[in-house]
Design a protein around this motif. Structure first.
Motif, PDB file in Angstrom:
ATOM      1  N   UNK A 143      46.375  35.275  32.858  1.00  0.00           N
ATOM      2  CA  UNK A 143      45.110  35.968  32.651  1.00  0.00           C
ATOM      3  C   UNK A 143      45.090  37.164  33.584  1.00  0.00           C
ATOM      4  N   UNK A 144      44.521  38.239  33.094  1.00  0.00           N
ATOM      5  CA  UNK A 144      44.441  39.475  33.863  1.00  0.00           C
ATOM      6  C   UNK A 144      43.017  40.008  33.758  1.00  0.00           C
ATOM      7  N   UNK A 145      42.434  40.274  34.896  1.00  0.00           N
ATOM      8  CA  UNK A 145      41.134  40.925  34.957  1.00  0.00           C
ATOM      9  C   UNK A 145      41.396  42.292  35.582  1.00  0.00           C
ATOM     10  N   UNK A 146      41.409  43.310  34.770  1.00  0.00           N
ATOM     11  CA  UNK A 146      41.858  44.625  35.204  1.00  0.00           C
ATOM     12  C   UNK A 146      40.663  45.527  35.490  1.00  0.00           C
ATOM     13  N   UNK A 147      40.670  46.092  36.685  1.00  0.00           N
ATOM     14  CA  UNK A 147      39.630  47.049  37.056  1.00  0.00           C
ATOM     15  C   UNK A 147      38.403  46.433  37.690  1.00  0.00           C
ATOM     16  N   UNK A 148      38.425  45.146  37.961  1.00  0.00           N
ATOM     17  CA  UNK A 148      37.286  44.483  38.585  1.00  0.00           C
ATOM     18  C   UNK A 148      37.728  43.968  39.954  1.00  0.00           C
ATOM     19  N   UNK A 149      37.240  44.602  41.010  1.00  0.00           N
ATOM     20  CA  UNK A 149      37.668  44.218  42.362  1.00  0.00           C
ATOM     21  C   UNK A 149      36.655  43.310  43.066  1.00  0.00           C
ATOM     22  N   UNK A 150      35.657  42.835  42.339  1.00  0.00           N
ATOM     23  CA  UNK A 150      34.644  41.952  42.911  1.00  0.00           C
ATOM     24  C   UNK A 150      35.278  40.603  43.259  1.00  0.00           C
ATOM     25  N   UNK A 151      35.017  40.093  44.444  1.00  0.00           N
ATOM     26  CA  UNK A 151      35.603  38.822  44.896  1.00  0.00           C
ATOM     27  C   UNK A 151      35.212  37.656  43.987  1.00  0.00           C
ATOM     28  N   UNK A 152      34.070  37.738  43.351  1.00  0.00           N
ATOM     29  CA  UNK A 152      33.642  36.662  42.455  1.00  0.00           C
ATOM     30  C   UNK A 152      34.611  36.520  41.281  1.00  0.00           C
ATOM     31  N   UNK A 153      35.293  37.608  40.953  1.00  0.00           N
ATOM     32  CA  UNK A 153      36.293  37.560  39.877  1.00  0.00           C
ATOM     33  C   UNK A 153      37.452  36.637  40.272  1.00  0.00           C
ATOM     34  N   UNK A 154      37.842  36.663  41.542  1.00  0.00           N
ATOM     35  CA  UNK A 154      38.893  35.767  42.031  1.00  0.00           C
ATOM     36  C   UNK A 154      38.453  34.311  41.907  1.00  0.00           C
TER      37      UNK A 154
END
Length: 162
Positions: A129-140
């Motif tokens: 899975x790749x979440x591209x362009x989102x640097x929010x820690x909640x994404x991790x």
């Protein structure tokens, strides 16, 4: 006439095993989709420079472990050794970053040219899975949660070291 065998490190998935594969694939689709990831299908063959630039020219993957060929047009191409570089290339090439930060998932065969040791294959299936362009820690946190829920659904969480 001699019997032709598969190449070492490249295995068949026989009817005896296909049910497990189908269950895993269905679970992957279900979990990744429930987290808002969209499927992307990537080519098996890419320009070698994509991996050399993305992974690093001096890494073992690029210098020793890729299946690399020169095509009839003289271009150097490789069987994909991993999915991230192809996924980022696809986002850039198809303008997927224009509207939003894409959340994508992929699944498919990858290839590494190495002498197969026990438990390793030259052709293997990888998901990502790749979440591209989102640097929010909640994404991790979301990525980790997604992975844990997939391991639960597959019934193997207790066998994993987290």
């Amino acid at each position: 006439m001699p019997k032709i065998k598969s190449i070492r490190g490249m295995n068949d998935v026989t009817p005896l095993d296909i049910g497990v594969w189908q269950y895993a694939e269905k679970s992957i689709r279900s979990i990744f989709t429930s987290y808002g990831y969209q499927e992307i299908r990537l080519p098996l063959v890419e320009r070698t420079e994509l991996f050399a630039r993305g992974v690093g020219k001096s890494t073992d993957i690029v210098s020793k472990e890729m299946y690399t060929f020169e095509d009839k047009g003289g271009e150097t191409i490789s069987l994909r050794p991993e999915g991230t570089a192809s996924c980022v290339r696809a986002c850039l090439e198809n303008d997927l970053l224009r509207v939003d930060s894409p959340r994508l998932w992929y699944m498919g065969p990858m290839f590494r040219y190495e002498r197969p040791q026990k438990g390793r294959l030259r052709q293997f299936t990888q998901i990502g899975i790749e979440s591209i362009g989102n640097s929010d820690a909640i994404e991790d946190v979301d990525v980790i949660s997604c992975g844990v829920n997939l391991l639960k659904k597959l019934g193997i969480l207790n066998n994993c070291i987290l």
